[in-house]
Design a protein around this motif. Sequence first.
Motif, PDB file in Angstrom:
ATOM      1  N   ILE A  51       2.951  -1.861   4.173  1.00  0.00           N
ATOM      2  CA  ILE A  51       2.658  -0.447   3.961  1.00  0.00           C
ATOM      3  C   ILE A  51       3.966   0.202   3.518  1.00  0.00           C
ATOM      4  O   ILE A  51       5.046  -0.183   3.984  1.00  0.00           O
ATOM      5  CB  ILE A  51       2.108   0.251   5.226  1.00  0.00           C
ATOM      6  N   GLU A  52       3.874   1.150   2.592  1.00  0.00           N
ATOM      7  CA  GLU A  52       5.065   1.895   2.186  1.00  0.00           C
ATOM      8  C   GLU A  52       5.027   3.247   2.873  1.00  0.00           C
ATOM      9  O   GLU A  52       3.966   3.888   2.931  1.00  0.00           O
ATOM     10  CB  GLU A  52       5.085   2.092   0.657  1.00  0.00           C
ATOM     11  N   ILE A  53       6.159   3.660   3.450  1.00  0.00           N
ATOM     12  CA  ILE A  53       6.211   4.941   4.162  1.00  0.00           C
ATOM     13  C   ILE A  53       7.425   5.740   3.671  1.00  0.00           C
ATOM     14  O   ILE A  53       8.452   5.166   3.289  1.00  0.00           O
ATOM     15  CB  ILE A  53       6.291   4.740   5.697  1.00  0.00           C
ATOM     16  N   ASP A  54       7.298   7.059   3.667  1.00  0.00           N
ATOM     17  CA  ASP A  54       8.419   7.940   3.282  1.00  0.00           C
ATOM     18  C   ASP A  54       8.987   8.559   4.546  1.00  0.00           C
ATOM     19  O   ASP A  54       8.227   9.138   5.341  1.00  0.00           O
ATOM     20  CB  ASP A  54       7.900   9.053   2.361  1.00  0.00           C
ATOM     21  N   VAL A  55      10.282   8.454   4.730  1.00  0.00           N
ATOM     22  CA  VAL A  55      10.874   8.925   5.991  1.00  0.00           C
ATOM     23  C   VAL A  55      11.829  10.101   5.760  1.00  0.00           C
ATOM     24  O   VAL A  55      12.701  10.056   4.894  1.00  0.00           O
ATOM     25  CB  VAL A  55      11.613   7.763   6.711  1.00  0.00           C
TER      26      VAL A  55
ATOM     27  N   ILE B  57      10.171   0.832   3.956  1.00  0.00           N
ATOM     28  CA  ILE B  57      10.611   2.145   4.437  1.00  0.00           C
ATOM     29  C   ILE B  57      11.397   2.841   3.334  1.00  0.00           C
ATOM     30  O   ILE B  57      12.465   2.358   2.940  1.00  0.00           O
ATOM     31  CB  ILE B  57      11.530   1.960   5.664  1.00  0.00           C
ATOM     32  N   GLU B  58      10.899   3.949   2.825  1.00  0.00           N
ATOM     33  CA  GLU B  58      11.687   4.702   1.846  1.00  0.00           C
ATOM     34  C   GLU B  58      12.397   5.854   2.538  1.00  0.00           C
ATOM     35  O   GLU B  58      11.751   6.700   3.162  1.00  0.00           O
ATOM     36  CB  GLU B  58      10.809   5.263   0.709  1.00  0.00           C
ATOM     37  N   LEU B  59      13.712   5.899   2.422  1.00  0.00           N
ATOM     38  CA  LEU B  59      14.440   7.086   2.881  1.00  0.00           C
ATOM     39  C   LEU B  59      14.306   8.118   1.771  1.00  0.00           C
ATOM     40  O   LEU B  59      14.843   7.947   0.681  1.00  0.00           O
ATOM     41  CB  LEU B  59      15.917   6.776   3.166  1.00  0.00           C
ATOM     42  N   LYS B  60      13.527   9.158   2.052  1.00  0.00           N
ATOM     43  CA  LYS B  60      13.240  10.180   1.047  1.00  0.00           C
ATOM     44  C   LYS B  60      14.299  11.272   1.130  1.00  0.00           C
ATOM     45  O   LYS B  60      14.479  11.892   2.174  1.00  0.00           O
ATOM     46  CB  LYS B  60      11.837  10.739   1.320  1.00  0.00           C
ATOM     47  N   ALA B  61      15.027  11.470   0.033  1.00  0.00           N
ATOM     48  CA  ALA B  61      16.085  12.493  -0.027  1.00  0.00           C
ATOM     49  C   ALA B  61      17.045  12.420   1.161  1.00  0.00           C
ATOM     50  O   ALA B  61      17.259  13.424   1.862  1.00  0.00           O
ATOM     51  CB  ALA B  61      15.466  13.886  -0.129  1.00  0.00           C
TER      52      ALA B  61
ATOM     53  N   ALA C  47       0.851  -1.195   0.000  1.00  0.00           N
ATOM     54  CA  ALA C  47       0.000   0.000   0.000  1.00  0.00           C
ATOM     55  C   ALA C  47       0.888   1.247   0.000  1.00  0.00           C
ATOM     56  O   ALA C  47       1.537   1.562   1.000  1.00  0.00           O
ATOM     57  CB  ALA C  47      -0.906  -0.001   1.217  1.00  0.00           C
ATOM     58  N   HIS C  48       0.894   1.932  -1.122  1.00  0.00           N
ATOM     59  CA  HIS C  48       1.762   3.091  -1.332  1.00  0.00           C
ATOM     60  C   HIS C  48       1.357   4.267  -0.437  1.00  0.00           C
ATOM     61  O   HIS C  48       0.232   4.753  -0.513  1.00  0.00           O
ATOM     62  CB  HIS C  48       1.648   3.501  -2.810  1.00  0.00           C
ATOM     63  N   ARG C  49       2.263   4.683   0.420  1.00  0.00           N
ATOM     64  CA  ARG C  49       2.016   5.761   1.401  1.00  0.00           C
ATOM     65  C   ARG C  49       0.774   5.439   2.246  1.00  0.00           C
ATOM     66  O   ARG C  49       0.010   6.330   2.610  1.00  0.00           O
ATOM     67  CB  ARG C  49       1.846   7.123   0.711  1.00  0.00           C
TER      68      ARG C  49
ATOM     69  N   ILE D  86       6.616  11.634   5.750  1.00  0.00           N
ATOM     70  CA  ILE D  86       6.008  12.628   4.858  1.00  0.00           C
ATOM     71  C   ILE D  86       6.693  12.468   3.508  1.00  0.00           C
ATOM     72  O   ILE D  86       7.897  12.187   3.452  1.00  0.00           O
ATOM     73  CB  ILE D  86       6.156  14.068   5.427  1.00  0.00           C
ATOM     74  N   HIS D  87       5.949  12.655   2.434  1.00  0.00           N
ATOM     75  CA  HIS D  87       6.524  12.446   1.106  1.00  0.00           C
ATOM     76  C   HIS D  87       7.290  13.665   0.591  1.00  0.00           C
ATOM     77  O   HIS D  87       8.458  13.570   0.211  1.00  0.00           O
ATOM     78  CB  HIS D  87       5.435  12.081   0.095  1.00  0.00           C
ATOM     79  N   ASP D  88       6.615  14.820   0.535  1.00  0.00           N
ATOM     80  CA  ASP D  88       7.263  15.991  -0.059  1.00  0.00           C
ATOM     81  C   ASP D  88       8.331  16.527   0.891  1.00  0.00           C
ATOM     82  O   ASP D  88       8.188  16.420   2.111  1.00  0.00           O
ATOM     83  CB  ASP D  88       6.227  17.086  -0.350  1.00  0.00           C
TER      84      ASP D  88
HETATM   85 CA    CA Z   1       7.664   6.568  -1.447  1.00  0.00          CA
END
Ligand code: CA
Length: 273
Positions: free
Chosen positions: A67-71, A138-142, A40-42, A82-84
Amino acid sequence: MSKKLLIGAGLALSLLFTPFNQAFAEKPTVGERKQVENVAHRGAAGYAPENTIAAYDLAVDMKVDYIEIDVQRSKDGELVSIHDTTVDDGTGKVGDLTLEQLRSLDAGSWKGEQFTGEQIPTFEEILDRYHGKVGILIELKAPEYYPGIEQQVADLIKERNLDKPQNKKIIIQSFNFESMKKMNQLLPQVQIGVLTSNRAHTTMDALKEFSTYADWFNPSYGIVTKELVNQVHSNGMKIGSWTVRNQEAADFLFEMKVDAIISDYPDYVDPRN
Ligand code: CA
Ligand code: G3P
C-alpha cells in the motif's frame, strides 16, 4: 461537527499530467504480471477514499504487494496519512491542525455515503495494522514543512524492528531528495525511493547520484522509456512508476518492464483481483 475534506485537487492535477504517446505491444500474461510489484496508490484509491483504512483494507483484500501512504505531521506532532497539505476549503494547513482536529474531519463521504465517518489514520496505526500483512510504501509528503520528520519516522520504524535487513517490505520515498538522503543515513538498511516527473532527473549523472542513497527511482509514467528503465537498472536501482488510472497505462508499464506499478486500481495490474 465534522467537515468534509477537500481531497481531489491532487487527483485533478495528476490527471492533467498523463502524456501518453508510446506504442503498446501485446498484453502481458498473468505470469509476467506476477513479476511486477502491485502497489495500491493511497490504498485502492480508485474504489475507496484515498489514505483511509477503508482504502488500505480493500487493497489488502485485493492482494496487492504494497500500500502507498502519504505521511505528514499535525500541529501537536502526530504523524498522519493525508495527501494534500491543506484541508477543508484549502485554507487550513495540515500542520496547523491538532490530531484531534484532523481526526474530526470526515475523510470518506466525498467518495460515497458508505464511507462517511472514515478518519485520517495515524502513521503508527498504519504500521501496526499492516506490517507483516502487506508491504508499505511510505511517502514523506512535503517533509520540508515538518523539520525532524525523518528522525520521527525512523524512530517509529525502529521501535517495531521494521528496519532490519530481512524486511524488504518497507520503502520510504519522497520528491524531496535531501530528505531521502537523511532517511538513508538514519535507516541504512531500509529501501529508499526518489520521486520525480522531471526529465532533467533522468540523465545518467542524475541517476548515478540518486543511486548513492536510493534503491528505487520512481518516475511518473509520462517520462518512462525502455532506455530509462535500462539506465535505472544499470545504476543498480529498481523503477516503480505512477499513477496508473487506466488499463492502457498499466499495459504500457508492463511493456517497459518496470519493477513496480503504483495504481489507484490494483486490478489493472493484476486482473485476478
Ligand atoms: Ca503519494
Ligand atoms: O507513489 C507515487 C505518487 O504517490 C506520487 O504522487 O501526488 O500521488 O503523492 P502523489
